[in-house]
Design a protein around this motif. Structure first.
Motif, PDB file in Angstrom:
ATOM      1  N   GLU A  93     -43.438   1.439  32.674  1.00  0.00           N
ATOM      2  CA  GLU A  93     -42.598   1.559  31.653  1.00  0.00           C
ATOM      3  C   GLU A  93     -43.384   1.871  30.421  1.00  0.00           C
ATOM      4  N   LYS A  94     -44.413   1.491  30.021  1.00  0.00           N
ATOM      5  CA  LYS A  94     -45.304   1.555  29.040  1.00  0.00           C
ATOM      6  C   LYS A  94     -46.092   2.804  28.901  1.00  0.00           C
ATOM      7  N   TYR A  95     -46.570   3.042  30.084  1.00  0.00           N
ATOM      8  CA  TYR A  95     -47.258   4.647  30.157  1.00  0.00           C
ATOM      9  C   TYR A  95     -46.450   5.806  29.921  1.00  0.00           C
ATOM     10  N   TYR A  96     -45.298   5.817  30.349  1.00  0.00           N
ATOM     11  CA  TYR A  96     -44.490   6.845  30.381  1.00  0.00           C
ATOM     12  C   TYR A  96     -43.296   6.761  29.465  1.00  0.00           C
ATOM     13  N   GLU A  97     -43.777   5.763  28.336  1.00  0.00           N
ATOM     14  CA  GLU A  97     -42.662   5.780  27.397  1.00  0.00           C
ATOM     15  C   GLU A  97     -41.773   6.771  26.819  1.00  0.00           C
ATOM     16  N   ASP A  98     -42.843   7.880  26.438  1.00  0.00           N
ATOM     17  CA  ASP A  98     -42.542   8.993  25.702  1.00  0.00           C
ATOM     18  C   ASP A  98     -41.635  10.129  26.668  1.00  0.00           C
ATOM     19  N   VAL A  99     -41.724   9.836  28.021  1.00  0.00           N
ATOM     20  CA  VAL A  99     -40.865  10.696  28.826  1.00  0.00           C
ATOM     21  C   VAL A  99     -39.638   9.864  29.197  1.00  0.00           C
ATOM     22  N   LEU A 100     -39.379   8.592  29.262  1.00  0.00           N
ATOM     23  CA  LEU A 100     -38.440   7.935  29.669  1.00  0.00           C
ATOM     24  C   LEU A 100     -37.632   7.714  28.459  1.00  0.00           C
ATOM     25  N   HIS A 101     -37.980   7.691  26.967  1.00  0.00           N
ATOM     26  CA  HIS A 101     -37.202   7.273  25.807  1.00  0.00           C
ATOM     27  C   HIS A 101     -36.244   8.474  25.587  1.00  0.00           C
ATOM     28  N   GLY A 102     -36.679   9.582  25.653  1.00  0.00           N
ATOM     29  CA  GLY A 102     -35.780  10.746  25.105  1.00  0.00           C
ATOM     30  C   GLY A 102     -35.754  10.894  23.662  1.00  0.00           C
ATOM     31  N   GLN A 103     -34.703  11.723  23.299  1.00  0.00           N
ATOM     32  CA  GLN A 103     -34.669  11.976  21.740  1.00  0.00           C
ATOM     33  C   GLN A 103     -33.472  11.502  21.058  1.00  0.00           C
ATOM     34  N   VAL A 104     -33.714  11.057  19.957  1.00  0.00           N
ATOM     35  CA  VAL A 104     -32.318  10.471  19.092  1.00  0.00           C
ATOM     36  C   VAL A 104     -31.326  11.327  18.743  1.00  0.00           C
ATOM     37  N   SER A 140     -25.762  15.160  19.840  1.00  0.00           N
ATOM     38  CA  SER A 140     -25.777  14.236  20.773  1.00  0.00           C
ATOM     39  C   SER A 140     -27.407  13.910  21.131  1.00  0.00           C
ATOM     40  N   PRO A 141     -27.562  12.677  21.484  1.00  0.00           N
ATOM     41  CA  PRO A 141     -28.928  12.413  21.812  1.00  0.00           C
ATOM     42  C   PRO A 141     -29.462  13.287  23.303  1.00  0.00           C
ATOM     43  N   VAL A 142     -30.707  13.414  23.464  1.00  0.00           N
ATOM     44  CA  VAL A 142     -31.428  13.820  24.603  1.00  0.00           C
ATOM     45  C   VAL A 142     -31.785  12.956  25.476  1.00  0.00           C
ATOM     46  N   PRO A 143     -31.193  12.453  26.592  1.00  0.00           N
ATOM     47  CA  PRO A 143     -31.703  11.288  27.563  1.00  0.00           C
ATOM     48  C   PRO A 143     -32.979  11.517  28.095  1.00  0.00           C
ATOM     49  N   GLY A 144     -33.689  10.176  28.305  1.00  0.00           N
ATOM     50  CA  GLY A 144     -34.617  10.282  28.824  1.00  0.00           C
ATOM     51  C   GLY A 144     -34.818  10.779  30.436  1.00  0.00           C
ATOM     52  N   LYS A 145     -36.171  11.224  30.714  1.00  0.00           N
ATOM     53  CA  LYS A 145     -36.014  11.836  31.878  1.00  0.00           C
ATOM     54  C   LYS A 145     -36.265  10.727  33.183  1.00  0.00           C
TER      55      LYS A 145
END
Length: 629
Positions: A208-219, A240-245
């Protein structure tokens, strides 16, 4: 004398009245002109300025948090989900008496001191104006209804819905996945404030921490129209936000649960890997804890209970536990001895049950007090003969031994996406001088040759080393992530310092020899782990180990009953199967339970069976026929 009174002068009064009326009229006209001028100034000349100010009061720009990406195992089983939660929030700018409003809310719903402390801590963090701050999470329907009744008396109070992380398998996966939690002040200083506006959670540990940038998405952003109370009336514009992967891991949930079940109530760890990819199939550390309690904020009382537990549930033994590898190190020391030219492959020595560096000096005893007689490398591995490794360790010395062990990943952090992994200790001449300010002694080499002394390793390092051995030297950096959903171009990025070179030996036959010797540990009548070989439908190559927690004097014998439970030996096992074409490699550590053959090897058998046969063997299927170290 009589005085006469003058008659009233109506003409003069009329002039006075007319004059006053004219002055009053002029004043009124002037005021009207002033008002008209002011209105012209405001409505015409300052139109753009005040329109913007009006819109700022009426229209607000609100962030829209993206949906966090999901996490799946290799078979598509959902491991980390998002679930809706209704939260009680406050907008500071719309609340005049903050403490009074909180006190009034406490009469409606259950708000404890911890909730208030955490709320005020979040309130003091950097945030956007008019950004809501959570006071209480996970409101139920009754609480929502009670708050709704009093909304008209509670300006600035909101009930907001958001998706929060949910871990359906709780403590079973916490040390493998990590967890998300509330963003703290330290994290606010390093993250993108814009992209995290409207987001309350961030990865704290593990994947969850290492792949935070991938999981979070764009506001995303939306313009909303509000009334005088700040309540949203309608949405004017929305980006609309871009969901995390979504992530797909190498992790096999069925294997993970089977390994956890095999460990039972014991403290310990199991790491299983795919030798063809370096993918981590299972990463178990027991006991664990429920990560769901950390998502919205654990209470101080509950956290202190976890911190103060003697079983250390917060400690990830699989990647941070530092244990003497004991006899599980012997296959690597054996390869170092023959490949460095210290001894020939057919070298033999006589074991009387002890080894002495100098005649009459200290006796370094074998686990079998009467000795093993004539011993070669194969027998030394099969029966775990300490004396043989004392001998070759003394002959080899520290420099070649430390060098070869380092090639297998000991003393290094080589995992790609486990940020909390520990490098443990690979001793060397330079290490001892630097850390202890003392020279390296021959006795230190003897201790290292059987995996004791200064040497400590993590279960992940042991599994990685066993994988390299199973691959005949082919190196893979351990990794959790298999693929990113809908990203065909994805390739795991391995930092150069974690991609070690393949282990090259002067003769390939050394790999075969060591594999056959480890196979005898399980399948030969004199193997230390022959107990788990009964009824096997495949072949295992393995090595048991028993690590001392406290030192035993030279003339004393180990007596578990005389020691406290926390000072008893650790049980270890490394191995891979099937021998002819390895599909799974694993390491097992069971704390304070005695010998590796009796405690760790049965755990390994159950894990192997689950992965290769689809079911786990029961305890009765594993005959207790002895064995030892």
């Amino acid at each position: 004398m009589r005085h006469t009174t003058a008659l009233k002068d109506h003409h003069k009064e009329r002039r006075t009245f007319t004059f006053r009326t004219l002055i009053a009229f002029c004043l009124v006209v002037l005021m009207m002109l002033g008002l008209v001028a002011r209105m012209f100034y405001l409505q015409v000349l300052q139109y753009d300025t005040y329109r913007v100010k009006s819109d700022l009061n009426r229209v607000q720009l609100q962030p829209v948090a993206p949906t966090r990406g999901l996490i799946y195992d290799r078979n598509g089983v959902l491991l980390a989900d998002n679930r809706p939660s209704h939260n009680l929030t406050l907008i500071k700018e719309l609340v005049q008496d903050l403490d009074g409003v909180i006190a009034r809310l406490a009469e409606v719903v259950d708000i404890n001191d911890d909730d208030i402390v955490r709320f005020k801590r979040r309130l003091n963090q950097r945030r956007r104006p008019y950004q809501s701050v959570p006071l209480k999470f996970k409101l139920n329907d009754e609480e929502i209804a009670r708050i709704a009744v009093d909304f008209h008396r509670l300006p600035g109070v909101r009930v907001e819905a958001e998706l929060i992380r949910y871990y359906p398998y709780g403590k079973s996966l916490v040390h493998a996945l990590g967890y998300v939690g509330r963003i703290n002040e330290r994290e606010l200083k390093r993250i993108d404030a814009h992209n995290y506006s409207g987001t309350h959670h961030i990865g704290k540990l593990g994947v969850e921490k290492y792949y935070e940038d991938v999981l979070h998405g764009q506001v995303g952003m939306q313009k909303v129209e509000t009334n005088a109370r700040g309540r949203v009336l309608r949405v004017l514009e929305r980006e609309s936000p871009v969901p995390g992967k979504d992530l797909h891991l190498y992790l096999d949930l069925n294997l993970q649960l089977a390994a956890e079940k095999a460990l039972g109530e014991s403290r310990g760890a199991v790491v299983a890997m795919d030798p063809n990819t370096g993918g981590i199939l299972a990463l178990v550390s027991t006991p664990g804890y429920d990560p769901n309690s950390f998502v919205t904020g654990i209470s101080g009382k509950d956290y202190r209970a976890l911190q103060n537990s003697s079983d250390l549930p917060l400690f990830n033994r699989a990647i941070r536990g530092r244990y003497p590898p004991a006899s599980t190190l012997k296959p690597f020391v054996g390869i170092a001895a023959v490949d460095s030219g210290t001894v020939k492959l057919d070298y033999t020595m006589f074991d009387p049950g002890f080894y002495q560096i100098t005649r009459g000096g200290r006796k370094y005893r074998d686990w079998k007090r009467w000795g093993h007689g004539k011993v070669d490398l194969s027998k030394a591995i099969t029966e775990s003969v300490d004396t043989y490794f004392y001998d070759v360790g003394h002959r080899m010395g520290i420099d070649p031994m430390s060098d070869y062990l380092g090639r297998f990943g000991f003393g290094k952090v080589t995992s790609v996406d486990l940020p909390e992994a520990h490098g443990a200790i690979l001793p060397s001449r330079e290490w001892k001088k630097r850390s202890r300010n003392r020279p390296w002694y021959p006795g230190d080499s003897l201790n290292l040759s059987i995996g004791q002394g200064f040497m400590v390793a993590t279960p992940l390092q042991l599994a990685t080393a066993a994988m390299t051995l199973a691959n005949r030297g082919k190196w893979w950096a351990p990794r959790m992530l298999q693929t990113i959903a809908n990203d065909d171009s994805f390739v795991v990025d391995v930092p150069p310092e974690k991609q070690l070179p393949d282990v090259k030996l002067t003769k390939d036959e050394y790999w075969d020899y060591m594999t056959e010797s480890m196979e005898k540990v399980i399948h030969a009548s004199n193997g230390t782990a022959r107990r788990i070989g009964k009824g096997l439908k495949y072949r295992i190559a393995g090595k048991t180990g028993t690590a001392q927690v406290v030192g035993i004097k030279q003339d004393e014998r180990y007596d578990a009953e005389a020691l406290s439970e926390k000072n008893r030996d650790h049980a270890l096992f490394i191995g891979f199967a099937p021998v002819e074409s390895p599909k799974i490699v694993l390491s097992v550590i069971v704390e304070n339970t005695g010998g590796g053959s009796s405690a760790a090897a049965p755990v390994a058998r159950k894990v192997f069976d689950t992965y290769l046969l689809g079911h786990s063997s029961d305890d009765e299927a594993i005959a207790d026929v002895g064995g030892g170290e």
